[in-house]
Write a protein that holds these residues in place. Structure first.
Motif, PDB file in Angstrom:
ATOM      1  N   LEU A   1       0.821  -1.212   0.000  1.00  0.00           N
ATOM      2  CA  LEU A   1       0.000   0.000   0.000  1.00  0.00           C
ATOM      3  C   LEU A   1       0.853   1.259   0.000  1.00  0.00           C
ATOM      4  O   LEU A   1       0.519   2.247  -0.671  1.00  0.00           O
ATOM      5  CB  LEU A   1      -0.947   0.000   1.198  1.00  0.00           C
ATOM      6  N   ILE A   2       1.954   1.238   0.725  1.00  0.00           N
ATOM      7  CA  ILE A   2       2.863   2.392   0.737  1.00  0.00           C
ATOM      8  C   ILE A   2       3.470   2.598  -0.650  1.00  0.00           C
ATOM      9  O   ILE A   2       3.526   3.721  -1.157  1.00  0.00           O
ATOM     10  CB  ILE A   2       3.959   2.217   1.802  1.00  0.00           C
ATOM     11  N   LEU A   3       3.917   1.517  -1.296  1.00  0.00           N
ATOM     12  CA  LEU A   3       4.495   1.627  -2.640  1.00  0.00           C
ATOM     13  C   LEU A   3       3.471   2.110  -3.663  1.00  0.00           C
ATOM     14  O   LEU A   3       3.779   2.953  -4.516  1.00  0.00           O
ATOM     15  CB  LEU A   3       5.087   0.286  -3.080  1.00  0.00           C
ATOM     16  N   ILE A   4       2.247   1.605  -3.578  1.00  0.00           N
ATOM     17  CA  ILE A   4       1.195   2.049  -4.492  1.00  0.00           C
ATOM     18  C   ILE A   4       0.891   3.529  -4.260  1.00  0.00           C
ATOM     19  O   ILE A   4       0.716   4.291  -5.208  1.00  0.00           O
ATOM     20  CB  ILE A   4      -0.068   1.183  -4.332  1.00  0.00           C
ATOM     21  N   GLY A   5       0.848   3.950  -3.009  1.00  0.00           N
ATOM     22  CA  GLY A   5       0.611   5.356  -2.688  1.00  0.00           C
ATOM     23  C   GLY A   5       1.700   6.260  -3.235  1.00  0.00           C
ATOM     24  O   GLY A   5       1.415   7.326  -3.796  1.00  0.00           O
ATOM     25  N   ILE A   6       2.945   5.849  -3.090  1.00  0.00           N
ATOM     26  CA  ILE A   6       4.066   6.641  -3.621  1.00  0.00           C
ATOM     27  C   ILE A   6       3.964   6.733  -5.140  1.00  0.00           C
ATOM     28  O   ILE A   6       4.162   7.801  -5.726  1.00  0.00           O
ATOM     29  CB  ILE A   6       5.417   6.029  -3.189  1.00  0.00           C
TER      30      ILE A   6
ATOM     31  N   PHE B   1       1.741  -1.616 -18.674  1.00  0.00           N
ATOM     32  CA  PHE B   1       2.570  -0.943 -17.669  1.00  0.00           C
ATOM     33  C   PHE B   1       2.068  -1.249 -16.257  1.00  0.00           C
ATOM     34  O   PHE B   1       2.855  -1.603 -15.367  1.00  0.00           O
ATOM     35  CB  PHE B   1       2.566   0.570 -17.932  1.00  0.00           C
ATOM     36  N   LEU B   2       0.761  -1.141 -16.025  1.00  0.00           N
ATOM     37  CA  LEU B   2       0.206  -1.420 -14.699  1.00  0.00           C
ATOM     38  C   LEU B   2       0.361  -2.899 -14.331  1.00  0.00           C
ATOM     39  O   LEU B   2       0.611  -3.222 -13.161  1.00  0.00           O
ATOM     40  CB  LEU B   2      -1.256  -0.994 -14.631  1.00  0.00           C
TER      41      LEU B   2
ATOM     42  N   PHE C   1       2.203  -4.267 -10.943  1.00  0.00           N
ATOM     43  CA  PHE C   1       1.583  -5.161  -9.968  1.00  0.00           C
ATOM     44  C   PHE C   1       2.352  -6.476  -9.832  1.00  0.00           C
ATOM     45  O   PHE C   1       2.418  -7.046  -8.741  1.00  0.00           O
ATOM     46  CB  PHE C   1       0.117  -5.408 -10.302  1.00  0.00           C
ATOM     47  N   ILE C   2       2.939  -6.958 -10.902  1.00  0.00           N
ATOM     48  CA  ILE C   2       3.770  -8.171 -10.817  1.00  0.00           C
ATOM     49  C   ILE C   2       4.994  -7.889  -9.932  1.00  0.00           C
ATOM     50  O   ILE C   2       5.341  -8.702  -9.060  1.00  0.00           O
ATOM     51  CB  ILE C   2       4.195  -8.644 -12.217  1.00  0.00           C
TER      52      ILE C   2
END
Length: 74
Positions: free
Chosen positions: A8-13, A61-62, A66-67
């Motif tokens: 979640l932190i990485l996705i937020g960044i 790209f997405l 996610f991978i």
């Protein structure tokens, strides 16, 4: 639970970085949204635009992001 928190932190960044890029650049870089596979039809009183190639590129790209995130969170 620790892996979910990191993800979640990485996705937020990532979302913050994309938001900043969109704010500082009026148009997206590399002609994104005007690729050769995008469908654009303009008639007298009608305009149809479907960004087919752009959608496929963003999807790839997405998927890669996610991978990578799933491998990091293990």
């Amino acid at each position: 639970m620790e892996g979910i928190g990191k993800s979640l932190i990485l996705i937020g960044i990532f979302i913050v970085i994309v938001g900043l890029l969109i704010m500082f650049f009026e148009k997206l870089p590399f002609g994104l949204g005007k690729l050769p596979g995008d469908i654009y039809i303009k008639r007298d009183n009608f305009v149809f635009y479907f960004p087919l190639a752009t959608s496929i590129l963003i999807s790839i790209f997405l998927s890669l992001i996610f991978i990578i995130l799933s491998k990091i969170s293990r």
